[in-house]
Design a protein around this motif. Sequence first.
Motif, mmCIF file in Angstrom:
data_model
loop_
_atom_site.group_PDB
_atom_site.id
_atom_site.type_symbol
_atom_site.label_atom_id
_atom_site.label_comp_id
_atom_site.label_asym_id
_atom_site.label_seq_id
_atom_site.Cartn_x
_atom_site.Cartn_y
_atom_site.Cartn_z
ATOM 1 N N HIS A 122 105.420 60.950 49.249
ATOM 2 C CA HIS A 122 106.697 61.661 49.359
ATOM 3 C C HIS A 122 106.703 62.964 48.563
ATOM 4 O O HIS A 122 107.583 63.805 48.771
ATOM 5 C CB HIS A 122 107.832 60.766 48.886
ATOM 6 C CG HIS A 122 108.235 59.727 49.885
ATOM 7 N ND1 HIS A 122 109.538 59.384 50.134
ATOM 8 C CD2 HIS A 122 107.481 58.953 50.717
ATOM 9 C CE1 HIS A 122 109.590 58.452 51.065
ATOM 10 N NE2 HIS A 122 108.349 58.161 51.427
ATOM 11 N N TYR A 123 105.758 63.095 47.627
ATOM 12 C CA TYR A 123 105.716 64.283 46.784
ATOM 13 C C TYR A 123 104.273 64.762 46.628
ATOM 14 O O TYR A 123 103.347 63.951 46.530
ATOM 15 C CB TYR A 123 106.268 63.990 45.384
ATOM 16 C CG TYR A 123 107.726 63.608 45.359
ATOM 17 C CD1 TYR A 123 108.723 64.569 45.235
ATOM 18 C CD2 TYR A 123 108.116 62.269 45.425
ATOM 19 C CE1 TYR A 123 110.064 64.218 45.184
ATOM 20 C CE2 TYR A 123 109.454 61.903 45.379
ATOM 21 C CZ TYR A 123 110.422 62.888 45.261
ATOM 22 O OH TYR A 123 111.739 62.527 45.222
ATOM 23 N N ARG A 125 102.034 66.346 43.922
ATOM 24 C CA ARG A 125 102.115 66.416 42.476
ATOM 25 C C ARG A 125 101.189 67.503 41.940
ATOM 26 O O ARG A 125 99.988 67.501 42.209
ATOM 27 C CB ARG A 125 101.766 65.051 41.862
ATOM 28 C CG ARG A 125 102.780 63.979 42.258
ATOM 29 C CD ARG A 125 102.283 62.572 42.047
ATOM 30 N NE ARG A 125 101.082 62.244 42.826
ATOM 31 C CZ ARG A 125 101.090 61.980 44.128
ATOM 32 N NH1 ARG A 125 102.217 62.014 44.814
ATOM 33 N NH2 ARG A 125 99.971 61.691 44.741
ATOM 34 N N ASP A 156 114.878 69.424 46.522
ATOM 35 C CA ASP A 156 114.235 68.108 46.560
ATOM 36 C C ASP A 156 113.039 68.021 45.622
ATOM 37 O O ASP A 156 112.396 66.964 45.531
ATOM 38 C CB ASP A 156 113.780 67.792 47.986
ATOM 39 C CG ASP A 156 114.956 67.582 48.930
ATOM 40 O OD1 ASP A 156 116.017 67.125 48.453
ATOM 41 O OD2 ASP A 156 114.819 67.885 50.132
ATOM 42 N N HIS A 157 112.705 69.107 44.934
ATOM 43 C CA HIS A 157 111.594 69.117 43.995
ATOM 44 C C HIS A 157 112.037 68.591 42.630
ATOM 45 O O HIS A 157 113.211 68.684 42.257
ATOM 46 C CB HIS A 157 111.029 70.524 43.819
ATOM 47 C CG HIS A 157 110.650 71.199 45.108
ATOM 48 N ND1 HIS A 157 109.862 70.601 46.059
ATOM 49 C CD2 HIS A 157 110.964 72.441 45.589
ATOM 50 C CE1 HIS A 157 109.695 71.436 47.079
ATOM 51 N NE2 HIS A 157 110.361 72.549 46.816
ATOM 52 N N TRP A 170 106.811 67.482 40.942
ATOM 53 C CA TRP A 170 106.677 66.646 42.129
ATOM 54 C C TRP A 170 107.371 67.403 43.254
ATOM 55 O O TRP A 170 108.601 67.495 43.294
ATOM 56 C CB TRP A 170 107.323 65.280 41.916
ATOM 57 C CG TRP A 170 106.814 64.544 40.706
ATOM 58 C CD1 TRP A 170 105.710 64.850 39.952
ATOM 59 C CD2 TRP A 170 107.398 63.392 40.090
ATOM 60 N NE1 TRP A 170 105.557 63.964 38.918
ATOM 61 C CE2 TRP A 170 106.580 63.051 38.969
ATOM 62 C CE3 TRP A 170 108.520 62.612 40.372
ATOM 63 C CZ2 TRP A 170 106.872 61.966 38.141
ATOM 64 C CZ3 TRP A 170 108.805 61.533 39.545
ATOM 65 C CH2 TRP A 170 107.984 61.216 38.449
ATOM 66 N N ALA A 172 108.399 68.423 47.135
ATOM 67 C CA ALA A 172 108.768 67.752 48.389
ATOM 68 C C ALA A 172 108.331 68.565 49.593
ATOM 69 O O ALA A 172 107.193 69.053 49.654
ATOM 70 C CB ALA A 172 110.266 67.476 48.397
ATOM 71 N N ALA A 175 106.076 72.054 49.789
ATOM 72 C CA ALA A 175 105.185 72.123 48.637
ATOM 73 C C ALA A 175 104.173 73.250 48.753
ATOM 74 O O ALA A 175 103.896 73.963 47.770
ATOM 75 C CB ALA A 175 104.460 70.785 48.458
#
Length: 330
Positions: A122-123, A125, A156-157, A170, A172, A175
Amino acid sequence: MIEQLTTADQSLLSLIDTPDFMSQTCLVDLDHYGLVGVEGPDAAKFLQGQVTCDVRELANGVTRLGAQCNIKGRMLVSFRALQLDEQRILLRMHHSLIEKALAGFGKYIVFSKAKLHDRSNHYRRIGISGPAAESLLHAALGTVPEQEGNWVAAGDHIIIKLDQQRYECWLAANAEAVIATLSPHTVAAAENLWTLLDIRAGIGEVRAESYEMFTPQALNYQLVEAINFRKGCYTGQEIVARLHYRGALKRHMYRISFAAGEDILPPPGSVINNSEGKAIGDIVMAAYSNPQQAEALANLIDEQLADAWLGPKKLEHLSLPYAIPREEKA
């Protein structure tokens, strides 16, 4: 176990060994980490009964280091915890522990109104460290946390401030766009650098090789706010508390350096001996600091610190950013 350096880290080793290293701002892909989500109405209540840190402290943008232990007080996983909202908590840990964490927590969550999920995908990194880290993140994402250990959301980050010049992000949906904005102003690096910075910060972690090996105190978790001795019961709490209230710690985690070979690092759990060949400690994690040297965190008997050897290599004691008490009550 042999850890090969990536191309990014090979180029970075020469940079680390130069006087202007600390003036560089580096961008690191943190794909050696994964994320476990604990989600549902009972997420916080469930975790409170499972981990060493006080989950109630996660409110108001605070993160906490912590661990899940077995009934003998040995660490199964270590993590950084972050609470997105009342029903969602994320645990960031080494990717080698994701499946173990899902299985370990899964044994106890069946009676709770909460579920476990692997949220690693979902992220994206990344980490950014160096003197321009704050200004670059502010320009790219519009905000950064003010306090060390805190986090903020940028859309959303998620941005976590680890110290004055180091941030974990992280990212979203978009990215790649954020990374493209940061990349021209940073030096690319990989896992070795981030591990080295963790070592210098005195933050040890459990990896697959050290599963069920260390107590939380063996990694100095009582010194980095990763254990709360007043929070109440959790699995392994009796052993961890007994060390604190009835014992005196005679060993701690120390930062050490040693001569390194071309591509070999001691894996977690590697035994450290004294000059007489007696085992006096274990490697927690290691990283190259330049082409000839490596640094590590190691759990060692306090009185043997000056006589520590990794095979034929004498270990040199280096400082940590926090004090290790002598004759510390465990």
